[in-house]
Design a protein around this motif. Structure first.
Motif, short mmCIF file in Angstrom:
data_model
loop_
_atom_site.label_atom_id
_atom_site.label_comp_id
_atom_site.label_asym_id
_atom_site.label_seq_id
_atom_site.Cartn_x
_atom_site.Cartn_y
_atom_site.Cartn_z
N SER A 248 0.82 -1.21 0.00
CA SER A 248 0.00 0.00 0.00
C SER A 248 0.85 1.27 0.00
O SER A 248 2.07 1.22 0.11
CB SER A 248 -0.92 0.01 1.22
OG SER A 248 -0.18 0.24 2.40
N ASP A 249 0.18 2.40 -0.09
CA ASP A 249 0.84 3.70 -0.02
C ASP A 249 0.81 4.27 1.38
O ASP A 249 1.05 5.47 1.59
CB ASP A 249 0.16 4.68 -1.00
CG ASP A 249 0.34 4.26 -2.45
OD1 ASP A 249 1.41 3.69 -2.77
OD2 ASP A 249 -0.58 4.50 -3.26
N SER A 250 0.47 3.44 2.35
CA SER A 250 0.42 3.87 3.75
C SER A 250 1.35 3.00 4.59
O SER A 250 1.76 1.91 4.18
CB SER A 250 -1.02 3.75 4.29
OG SER A 250 -1.91 4.54 3.52
N ILE A 251 1.66 3.47 5.78
CA ILE A 251 2.53 2.71 6.70
C ILE A 251 1.77 1.52 7.27
O ILE A 251 0.58 1.61 7.57
CB ILE A 251 3.02 3.63 7.84
CG1 ILE A 251 4.03 4.65 7.29
CG2 ILE A 251 3.65 2.82 8.97
CD1 ILE A 251 4.53 5.63 8.33
N THR A 252 2.47 0.42 7.42
CA THR A 252 1.92 -0.76 8.07
C THR A 252 2.68 -1.04 9.35
O THR A 252 3.91 -0.93 9.39
CB THR A 252 2.02 -1.99 7.14
OG1 THR A 252 1.19 -1.80 6.01
CG2 THR A 252 1.59 -3.26 7.87
N ARG A 253 1.93 -1.36 10.41
CA ARG A 253 2.57 -1.68 11.69
C ARG A 253 2.09 -3.05 12.17
O ARG A 253 0.90 -3.37 12.08
CB ARG A 253 2.25 -0.62 12.75
CG ARG A 253 2.66 0.80 12.34
CD ARG A 253 2.40 1.80 13.47
NE ARG A 253 2.43 3.16 12.97
CZ ARG A 253 3.55 3.86 12.77
NH1 ARG A 253 4.72 3.32 13.04
NH2 ARG A 253 3.50 5.11 12.31
N ILE A 254 3.03 -3.81 12.68
CA ILE A 254 2.76 -5.16 13.16
C ILE A 254 3.45 -5.37 14.50
O ILE A 254 4.53 -4.83 14.73
CB ILE A 254 3.28 -6.22 12.16
CG1 ILE A 254 2.56 -6.10 10.81
CG2 ILE A 254 3.12 -7.63 12.71
CD1 ILE A 254 3.13 -7.02 9.75
N VAL A 255 2.83 -6.14 15.40
CA VAL A 255 3.53 -6.62 16.58
C VAL A 255 3.60 -8.14 16.44
O VAL A 255 2.63 -8.78 16.02
CB VAL A 255 2.82 -6.22 17.89
CG1 VAL A 255 2.93 -4.72 18.12
CG2 VAL A 255 1.36 -6.66 17.90
N SER A 256 4.75 -8.70 16.77
CA SER A 256 4.91 -10.14 16.57
C SER A 256 5.76 -10.75 17.69
O SER A 256 6.58 -10.06 18.32
CB SER A 256 5.57 -10.44 15.22
OG SER A 256 6.90 -9.94 15.18
N ALA A 257 5.56 -12.03 17.91
CA ALA A 257 6.34 -12.78 18.89
C ALA A 257 6.91 -14.01 18.20
O ALA A 257 6.28 -14.58 17.28
CB ALA A 257 5.47 -13.18 20.07
N HIS A 258 8.10 -14.43 18.61
CA HIS A 258 8.72 -15.61 18.00
C HIS A 258 9.42 -16.44 19.06
O HIS A 258 9.89 -15.94 20.08
CB HIS A 258 9.71 -15.20 16.92
CG HIS A 258 10.81 -14.33 17.40
ND1 HIS A 258 10.67 -12.96 17.53
CD2 HIS A 258 12.07 -14.61 17.83
CE1 HIS A 258 11.78 -12.44 17.99
NE2 HIS A 258 12.66 -13.42 18.18
N THR A 259 9.47 -17.72 18.82
CA THR A 259 10.17 -18.64 19.69
C THR A 259 10.77 -19.75 18.86
O THR A 259 10.16 -20.14 17.85
CB THR A 259 9.22 -19.21 20.77
OG1 THR A 259 9.98 -19.98 21.72
CG2 THR A 259 8.13 -20.09 20.18
N PRO A 260 11.98 -20.21 19.18
CA PRO A 260 12.84 -19.75 20.25
C PRO A 260 13.40 -18.35 19.95
O PRO A 260 13.11 -17.79 18.91
CB PRO A 260 13.97 -20.80 20.28
CG PRO A 260 14.04 -21.25 18.86
CD PRO A 260 12.63 -21.26 18.37
N THR A 261 14.22 -17.86 20.87
CA THR A 261 14.73 -16.49 20.72
C THR A 261 15.96 -16.42 19.82
O THR A 261 16.59 -15.37 19.72
CB THR A 261 15.10 -15.91 22.10
OG1 THR A 261 16.04 -16.78 22.74
CG2 THR A 261 13.86 -15.77 22.95
N THR A 262 16.32 -17.53 19.20
CA THR A 262 17.43 -17.52 18.24
C THR A 262 17.00 -16.70 17.05
O THR A 262 16.18 -17.14 16.24
CB THR A 262 17.76 -18.95 17.82
OG1 THR A 262 16.56 -19.61 17.42
CG2 THR A 262 18.37 -19.72 18.96
N TYR A 263 17.56 -15.53 16.92
CA TYR A 263 17.04 -14.59 15.94
C TYR A 263 18.13 -13.68 15.44
O TYR A 263 18.84 -13.12 16.23
CB TYR A 263 15.94 -13.76 16.60
CG TYR A 263 15.06 -13.10 15.61
CD1 TYR A 263 14.21 -13.86 14.82
CD2 TYR A 263 15.10 -11.72 15.43
CE1 TYR A 263 13.40 -13.23 13.89
CE2 TYR A 263 14.29 -11.12 14.50
CZ TYR A 263 13.44 -11.87 13.75
OH TYR A 263 12.65 -11.26 12.83
#
Length: 263
Positions: A248-263
């Motif tokens: 889109s032409d607008s900002i997108t915001r997401i909150v996310s969680a992941h496991t394990p913490t190897t990132y």
């Protein structure tokens, strides 16, 4: 809907730049062909070849040394090995590096870094030296008695978030990190500028859950594309190649969680 100007970060969409973090330091693995068995044999051929609370960031001073220091802490072999992965994790996060970025800079694989940080394998000396060089430390400092554990926090303010994206990237991935060395869950606050995307077909260990809190996002998982609008959530196996796109032409915001913490 395809995205225009899709980003091609050299790092994973969970990659980073040095954060404005205040923790004493404190986790991205990729589903690459190398497995943990490869890592246990010196971690990686490339490794042998290539030889804050608010007041401070825990990053060791540079001081060259070519061998393990003779005055290492008087600990059992098991306890020393147990500390190696935790210390590397702390130093990496102090730099604001993802595992993917550290692996690339040290000439190793994502699988190798993940295995070391989880203490599944003990790195060869040359491998450890390569990692510490990237992280601005050395063997003497790493094994010194002055090493201090960071103190975990309950409240993480906006200025304490770790930015995992490269400078100038149009995708911001801020990690909520409280300096804990025992956490099992990672949490990100993600912002996608108009017509931006992560690197294509990223794959890494674990599971991820997220919710779109503003705008819309396209998620490609293997050969299937999903369109999520504000309020929609997703659950994906991150071992499967995936890409996030803001069409889109607008900002997108997401909150996310992941496991394990190897990132």
């Amino acid at each position: 809907m395809p995205a225009n100007n899709a980003l091609n970060n050299e790092e994973d969409h969970r990659d980073t730049n040095t954060p404005d973090a205040s923790c004493n330091a404190s986790t991205d693995t990729d589903n690459e062909a190398n497995n943990d068995a490869d890592a246990s044999k010196g971690i990686d051929k490339e490794g042998d070849d290539k030889g804050a609370d608010d007041d401070s960031v825990c990053s060791d001073d540079d001081a060259g040394d070519d061998s393990l220091p003779s005055a290492a802490p008087a600990e059992t072999e098991a306890s020393v090995e147990e500390d190696i992965g935790k210390k590397i994790n702390q130093l990496r996060l102090a730099k604001g590096y993802s595992q993917r970025k550290l692996a690339k800079l040290a000439g190793l694989t994502n699988t190798s870094i993940s295995s070391i940080e989880r203490n599944k394998v003990s790195p060869a000396v040359n491998t450890l030296k390569a990692i510490l060089t990237v992280l601005g430390s050395d063997l003497t400092t790493f094994f010194s008695d002055e090493w201090k554990e960071p103190k975990a926090r309950v409240v993480v303010t906006p200025k304490d978030l770790l930015e995992l994206s490269e400078a100038g990237s149009r995708v911001s991935l801020k990690q909520v990190y409280n300096c804990s060395t025992t956490k099992n869950l990672g949490f990100l606050i993600e912002t996608y500028q108009p017509n931006s995307s992560t690197e294509e077909k990223i794959a890494h260990e674990g599971e991820e859950i997220g919710t779109v809190i503003e705008g819309k996002i396209l998620i490609r998982v293997e050969e299937t594309t999903y369109l999520l609008n504000q309020g929609d959530s997703y659950v994906i196996d991150t071992m499967k190649p995936h890409t996030f796109i803001n069409p889109s032409d607008s900002i997108t915001r997401i909150v996310s969680a992941h496991t394990p913490t190897t990132y």
